[in-house]
Every structure is written in structure tokens, then in C-alpha cells.
Design an enzyme around this catalytic site. Structure first.
Site, PDB file in Angstrom:
ATOM      1  N   ASN A 138     -21.893  11.987   6.179  1.00 14.34           N
ATOM      2  CA  ASN A 138     -21.844  10.819   5.289  1.00 14.34           C
ATOM      3  C   ASN A 138     -20.759  10.883   4.225  1.00 14.34           C
ATOM      4  O   ASN A 138     -20.298   9.854   3.749  1.00 14.34           O
ATOM      5  CB  ASN A 138     -23.225  10.547   4.669  1.00 14.34           C
ATOM      6  N   GLU A 230     -28.280  22.169   0.481  1.00 16.17           N
ATOM      7  CA  GLU A 230     -28.195  20.901  -0.258  1.00 16.17           C
ATOM      8  C   GLU A 230     -28.789  19.826   0.646  1.00 16.17           C
ATOM      9  O   GLU A 230     -28.174  19.427   1.632  1.00 16.17           O
ATOM     10  CB  GLU A 230     -26.732  20.560  -0.584  1.00 16.17           C
ATOM     11  N   CYS A 265     -27.060  10.983  -0.211  1.00 17.71           N
ATOM     12  CA  CYS A 265     -28.203  11.798  -0.637  1.00 17.71           C
ATOM     13  C   CYS A 265     -28.712  11.370  -2.005  1.00 17.71           C
ATOM     14  O   CYS A 265     -29.906  11.356  -2.266  1.00 17.71           O
ATOM     15  CB  CYS A 265     -27.808  13.271  -0.657  1.00 17.71           C
ATOM     16  N   GLU A 444     -23.712  22.753  -6.314  1.00 15.92           N
ATOM     17  CA  GLU A 444     -22.303  22.467  -6.092  1.00 15.92           C
ATOM     18  C   GLU A 444     -21.755  21.818  -7.361  1.00 15.92           C
ATOM     19  O   GLU A 444     -22.530  21.330  -8.188  1.00 15.92           O
ATOM     20  CB  GLU A 444     -22.118  21.559  -4.870  1.00 15.92           C
TER      21      GLU A 444
HETATM   22  P1  NAD Z   1     -28.226  16.785   9.678  1.00 16.56           P
HETATM   23  O1  NAD Z   1     -29.133  17.753   9.058  1.00 16.56           O
HETATM   24  O2  NAD Z   1     -28.654  16.075  10.915  1.00 16.56           O
HETATM   25  O3  NAD Z   1     -26.840  17.495  10.076  1.00 16.56           O
HETATM   26  C1  NAD Z   1     -26.091  18.222   9.123  1.00 16.56           C
HETATM   27  C2  NAD Z   1     -25.262  19.273   9.850  1.00 16.56           C
HETATM   28  O4  NAD Z   1     -26.121  20.274  10.394  1.00 16.56           O
HETATM   29  C3  NAD Z   1     -24.458  18.741  11.026  1.00 16.56           C
HETATM   30  O5  NAD Z   1     -23.224  19.411  11.064  1.00 16.56           O
HETATM   31  C4  NAD Z   1     -25.330  19.109  12.224  1.00 16.56           C
HETATM   32  O6  NAD Z   1     -24.612  19.184  13.430  1.00 16.56           O
HETATM   33  C5  NAD Z   1     -25.842  20.459  11.778  1.00 16.56           C
HETATM   34  N1  NAD Z   1     -27.100  20.898  12.410  1.00 16.56           N
HETATM   35  C6  NAD Z   1     -28.148  20.129  12.766  1.00 16.56           C
HETATM   36  N2  NAD Z   1     -29.146  20.909  13.233  1.00 16.56           N
HETATM   37  C7  NAD Z   1     -28.714  22.195  13.151  1.00 16.56           C
HETATM   38  C8  NAD Z   1     -29.287  23.446  13.489  1.00 16.56           C
HETATM   39  N3  NAD Z   1     -30.509  23.521  13.979  1.00 16.56           N
HETATM   40  N4  NAD Z   1     -28.559  24.572  13.270  1.00 16.56           N
HETATM   41  C9  NAD Z   1     -27.327  24.500  12.755  1.00 16.56           C
HETATM   42  N5  NAD Z   1     -26.714  23.325  12.428  1.00 16.56           N
HETATM   43  C10 NAD Z   1     -27.403  22.192  12.633  1.00 16.56           C
HETATM   44  O7  NAD Z   1     -27.842  15.761   8.527  1.00 16.56           O
HETATM   45  P2  NAD Z   1     -26.974  14.417   8.587  1.00 16.56           P
HETATM   46  O8  NAD Z   1     -27.708  13.354   9.320  1.00 16.56           O
HETATM   47  O9  NAD Z   1     -25.578  14.720   9.036  1.00 16.56           O
HETATM   48  O10 NAD Z   1     -26.938  14.084   7.012  1.00 16.56           O
HETATM   49  C11 NAD Z   1     -27.951  13.364   6.396  1.00 16.56           C
HETATM   50  C12 NAD Z   1     -28.803  14.215   5.482  1.00 16.56           C
HETATM   51  O11 NAD Z   1     -27.993  15.005   4.612  1.00 16.56           O
HETATM   52  C13 NAD Z   1     -29.650  13.361   4.567  1.00 16.56           C
HETATM   53  O12 NAD Z   1     -30.956  13.890   4.454  1.00 16.56           O
HETATM   54  C14 NAD Z   1     -28.916  13.458   3.227  1.00 16.56           C
HETATM   55  O13 NAD Z   1     -29.717  13.164   2.113  1.00 16.56           O
HETATM   56  C15 NAD Z   1     -28.441  14.859   3.260  1.00 16.56           C
HETATM   57  N6  NAD Z   1     -27.326  15.056   2.318  1.00 16.56           N
HETATM   58  C16 NAD Z   1     -27.528  15.838   1.205  1.00 16.56           C
HETATM   59  C17 NAD Z   1     -26.501  16.007   0.270  1.00 16.56           C
HETATM   60  C18 NAD Z   1     -26.660  16.873  -0.968  1.00 16.56           C
HETATM   61  O14 NAD Z   1     -25.658  17.169  -1.628  1.00 16.56           O
HETATM   62  N7  NAD Z   1     -27.864  17.294  -1.322  1.00 16.56           N
HETATM   63  C19 NAD Z   1     -25.280  15.363   0.486  1.00 16.56           C
HETATM   64  C20 NAD Z   1     -25.119  14.562   1.631  1.00 16.56           C
HETATM   65  C21 NAD Z   1     -26.152  14.428   2.544  1.00 16.56           C
END
Ligand code: NAD
Length: 479
Positions: A138, A230, A265, A444
Site C-alpha cells: 500500500n 508493524e 494502516c 519506525e
Molecule cells: P500482508 O500481510 O498480506 O503482506 C505483507 C507482506 O508479507 C507481503 O510482502 C507478503 O508477500 C508477505 N507475506 C505474507 N505472508 C507471509 C508469510 N507467511 N511469510 C512471509 N511473508 C509473508 O499485508 P498487505 O495486504 O500487503 O498489507 C496490508 C496490511 O498491512 C494491513 O493490515 C495494513 O494495516 C498493514 N500495514 C501496516 C503499516 C504500519 O506501519 N503499521 C503500514 C502499512 C500497512
């Protein structure tokens, strides 16, 4: 879409123009991950001894390269569906962050030494070695650089695994760093797992959702590798009864929920309004949305909200709205539409009123262009409702009286509280950002964000055993 097997690749389609391929990247298997980690480890052995000021200079050069690389923002807009102006802003902000790190890291990581009546104590900051950065789609550029910037400034090398949903712009941006120190491996959960579990990785930095976090946290724990997580949030907005809600404030409030089609997020995810002001605020909200929300193609001038990232996301978000309506809530469509909704994963932005606190659109992270507006009767009551639930990323309080807002903010169970704004407009490079409760751990931005990439090590000569010292009984405790 991912094509499996030998020569496997990720084919990224434009979420605003179904059928249009934006680009392809190869999927890294375990052997590719191993090669990347070992190459990063070899480069880190020299890099850790480069003086901090020179490492900072390398980050300044990277910042300039990130900003001057043509076409990155358009690529990001086409793969992620974010409006072009957002993408340009993200890239500028990421470069500004690198410069901030370059300016602050040498002091944050400098040795500290005291030499006094208690003895001589040296504290030094040791890099971990190879950092694994696993990032979401995102805000792929800034979320990767929030890890790579401080990691490199501290003397680490990094291997980045971007999301398969937006791998292209971030891969291009990462070419701005010394090639041997920053490696990119593409793929989904399988590639991420191979990276986290790699025995030569000594720090994991993850941004994403709870499901992946559980898996990554468990794999890191089993390798005794510390992790920063995060995660998502369900940020409450509390408008106090004296909140100044002029047009500019209402426009800010609306975009705090709908920027990036709500897929942020720290988006404003539920808005609490004093019951006595509810009808006025609802009308002002709809009017502000008419001024600010233009649903359209990310590359068209004037578009402020693009599609959501995938067909699954669109189905899930529409389901939240229809589900709330089935349970008695009302949904009001917001803003203008300047696109054929069937051309991509477009979801009409909506304001939901009349939803109960336990409705999924209120109780969970909607991560899409829909926001519930909720009346409240008293400050204690609204604080309890704001803090209900397991997430604690961001929150905001709006008041004409800043002291009152700061006093109220102390009650939030949130890692970051915005005052009179929310989301991007409330961020600061110097303010640490991260969650409490199940929104994760680690920070961060700010000095705290820098210190995530070093371990403090001590060297100590007790005064008792220095020349002329008083000595101490063998096995005694120092006083
Ligand atoms: P996601 O968890 O589906 O994927 C994030 C990353 O993790 C991707 O690169 C994905 O390929 C990888 N991944 C997924 N499963 C994995 C596993 N089992 N082992 C290793 N890697 C794995 O998240 P998304 O859909 O890309 O992002 C949305 C989420 O991220 C939302 O919940 C959002 O709130 C959160 N987010 C948090 C912050 C923050 O700073 N706290 C910032 C942006 C997004």
C-alpha cells in the site's frame, strides 16, 4: 497473478484497467534467497567499518537518485492504483526520510563513553548484519525505505521482499542503493518464509497484516531472530464537543479516511461525534466528500481516490457495506465518479451511519473506502469505545483547545495520536510510529526507528580494579 514452476514470475495487472499488464518480476526460490543473503552478508563485512559520516553520504546520494529516477511515480500508480499525485508525494517523502536519516544517524549511533568514579564505560552500537525487510503493497516505497535507510546507516545490509501486489516501483527505487548491500527477492509467502528463516539473517522488519505477522513472528522466534512488526490498525477519531470543523478541517478528515482508497494502516477508520452535533457533522462530511473525493483512474488529473488493490479486496469491502446495511445501518455514497466502475477494482466510497459497535465495519480494520460515523454521549464512554478491541495503531482527537486534546490523548491505547488531523498530514519524520496491543511492536521514524537496527554493546572497566582502586571481594556485587 503468479505463474508457478521453473522460471516462475509475478505478472502485475493494473487494478484500474483490468487486463493491462504493468510489468513482471521473477519469483525467487529458496536458492535465490540464499544467494541474496550470502551476498549481502559478504558486503556488510566491509560496510560496517565504513565511517558513519560516509554511510550517511551514501544515503544522501540514494535520496537524490530516488527523486531523479524518471517514471517511478507513474509505475507505482499503475501497479497500485494510487492516484499519481499520491505516488509522487510518497517518493518525495521517502527521499526526505533518507535525508533525515543521513542527518541524524551519525549522532544516534555514535559511541557513548563515561569515565568517572565508578569506572570507564563504553557503549557502542553494533549493527545486526543482514536485515530481512518484508513489506506490503500500500505504500511500498516509503515502507521499504523506512527499513533500508536506517539499516544501512547503522552498518547493516538488507534483503527486501516486496509485496507481489506492487513489486515494480520499489524494485526500481532500491536500485538507487549500493547494489551489493541491498538485494531484492520477489515472491509471496514462500519467498518471505525462506528469507525470515535464513540462518544468516539477524534482524527481521515486517510491515503487513496479522496473519502474515503470526507466521513471520513464529519463524523468526524459532531462529532466535528479533523482529519488528508493524501491523494493522482500526484508528478511532474522536471529535470533542468544541472541535473546530470548518471546511478545511472537514476536507482533512474525509481524506484521512479515503486517501489510497482507505487502504492505509493509519487511516481514520471510525469517527465518533458528539450526539448533539451528529446531524450537522454528517451533512458537513457529505459536503466535504463532494469537494474532495473524485473516484477515477489514478493517472487522470483530479483523481483523488483510485481502485482498491484486487478483486478480493473489492468484494470484501462491498460485503462490509452490504452486511452493515442488512443489520440496519445506512450507507451514503460519497464524492464524484469519473470512471466506468467495471473497468477496474473500483469501490464507491461510502459513509455508514447507524452501525452498532460490534458490526464488522466498526469493530475491525476495513482497509477500504468506507467509514462509519458514530454518535457518543460522554468522554469516558467514547474513550472506552475507542479503546475496545485488540488493535492500537493510531488515533486522533479534535478540539479547539490543544491542552484539552493532549490531556484526552493520554487515555488512548494507541502508538500514535494525531491532534486536529489524522493519517499522512499528521506524520512527522522525528516522531516514532508503531503500534501497541496487537498492532505490533517496534517503531519506525524518529530516533527510536534508527535504534531498531543496532544492538547496544558495553565495554566496562570497574573503578575497583583500576590502578589505585579499592578492589572488591571475589564474587561480591558492586555497590
Ligand atoms: P500482508 O500481510 O498480506 O503482506 C505483507 C507482506 O508479507 C507481503 O510482502 C507478503 O508477500 C508477505 N507475506 C505474507 N505472508 C507471509 C508469510 N507467511 N511469510 C512471509 N511473508 C509473508 O499485508 P498487505 O495486504 O500487503 O498489507 C496490508 C496490511 O498491512 C494491513 O493490515 C495494513 O494495516 C498493514 N500495514 C501496516 C503499516 C504500519 O506501519 N503499521 C503500514 C502499512 C500497512
Amino acid at each position: 497473478m503468479t505463474r508457478a514452476g521453473p522460471g516462475a514470475e509475478i505478472v502485475r495487472e493494473n487494478p484500474a484497467r483490468l487486463g493491462e499488464t504493468v510489468g513482471r518480476v521473477p519469483v525467487a526460490d529458496a536458492a535465490d534467497v540464499d544467494r541474496a543473503v550470502r551476498a549481502a552478508e559478504a558486503a556488510q563485512r566491509d560496510w560496517r567499518d565504513v565511517p558513519a559520516a560516509e554511510r550517511a553520504e551514501a544515503l544522501r546520494r540514494a535520496a537524490a537518485a530516488v527523486e531523479s529516477a524518471g517514471g517511478t511515480a507513474v509505475l507505482l500508480a499503475r501497479e497500485s492504483g494510487k492516484p499519481l499525485a499520491d505516488c509522487e508525494g510518497e517518493i518525495r517523502f521517502a527521499a526526505a526520510y533518507l535525508r533525515w536519516v543521513a542527518g541524524h544517524a551519525p549522532a544516534a549511533y555514535a559511541d557513548r563513553e563515561v569515565d568517572d568514579a565508578a569506572g570507564r564505560l563504553l557503549l557502542r552500537h553494533r549493527p545486526y548484519g543482514v536485515v530481512a525487510a518484508i513489506t506490503p503493497w500500500n505504500a511500498p516505497v516509503i515502507l521499504a525505505l523506512l527499513k533500508v535507510g536506517p539499516a544501512l546507516a547503522a552498518g547493516n545490509a538488507a534483503v527486501v521482499k516486496p509485496s507481489p501486489l506492487a513489486p515494480l516501483a520499489v524494485a526500481r527505487v532500491l536500485e538507487s542503493f549500493p547494489r551489493d548491500l541491498v538485494h531484492v527477492v520477489h515472491g509471496g509467502a514462500g519467498t518471505g518464509r525462506a528469507l525470515v528463516a535464513h540462518p544468516r539473517v539477524h534482524r527481521v522488519a515486517f510491515t503487513g497484516g496479522a496473519e502474515a505477522a503470526r507466521d513471520i513472528g513464529a519463524a523468526a522466534a524459532s531462529a532466535i531472530t528479533p523482529s519488528v512488526l508493524e501491523l494493522g490498525g482500526n484508528d478511532p477519531v474522536v471529535l470533542l464537543d468544541d472541535a473546530r470543523l470548518d471546511d478545511a478541517a472537514m476536507d482533512r478528515l474525509v481524506m484521512a479516511s479515503f486517501a489510497t482508497a482507505g487502504q492505509v494502516c493509519m487511516a481514520a477508520k471510525r469517527v465518533y461525534v458528539p450526539r448533539s452535533r451528529f446531524a450537522d457533522v454528517r451533512d458537513a462530511y457529505v459536503a466535504a466528500a463532494a469537494r474532495t473525493i473524485v473516484l477515477g483512474d489514478p493517472l487522470d488529473a483530479g483523481t483523488t481516490v483510485g481502485p482498491v488493490i484486487s478483486a478480493d479486496a473489492a468484494r470484501r469491502v462491498r460485503g462490509l457495506v452490504t452486511g452493515a446495511a442488512r443489520r440496519g445501518a445506512s450507507a451514503t455514497a460519497l464524492g464524484a465518479v469519473r470512471v466506468d466502475l467495471a473497468r477496474g477494482h473500483f469501490v464507491r466510497p461510502a459513509l455508514v451511519t447507524g452501525a452498532g459497535d460490534d458490526d464488522p465495519v466498526v469493530a475491525g480494520e476495513q482497509f477500504g473506502p468506507v467509514v462509519p460515523l458514530l454518535p457518543y454521549d460522554g468522554e469516558d464512554e467514547v474513550l472506552a469505545r475507542a479503546n475496545a478491541g485488540e488493535l492500537g495503531l493510531g488515533a486522533s482527537v479534535w478540539s479547539a483547545d490543544e491542552d484539552r486534546a493532549f490531556a484526552f490523548a493520554r487515555g488512548f491505547e494507541a502508538g500514535f495520536t494525531f491532534v486536529n488531523t489524522h493519517n499522512r498530514t499528521g506524520m512527522s519524520l522525528r516522531a516514532p510510529f508503531g503500534g501497541v496491543k496487537r498492532s505490533g511492536h517496534g517503531r519506525e521514524y524518529g530516533t527510536e526507528g534508527l535504534l531498531e537496527y543496532v544492538q547496544t554493546c558495553a565495554v566496562h572497566a570497574p573503578a575497583a580494579f583500576r590502578a589505585g582502586g579499592a578492589g572488591m571481594g571475589a564474587g561480591a556485587y558492586p555497590s
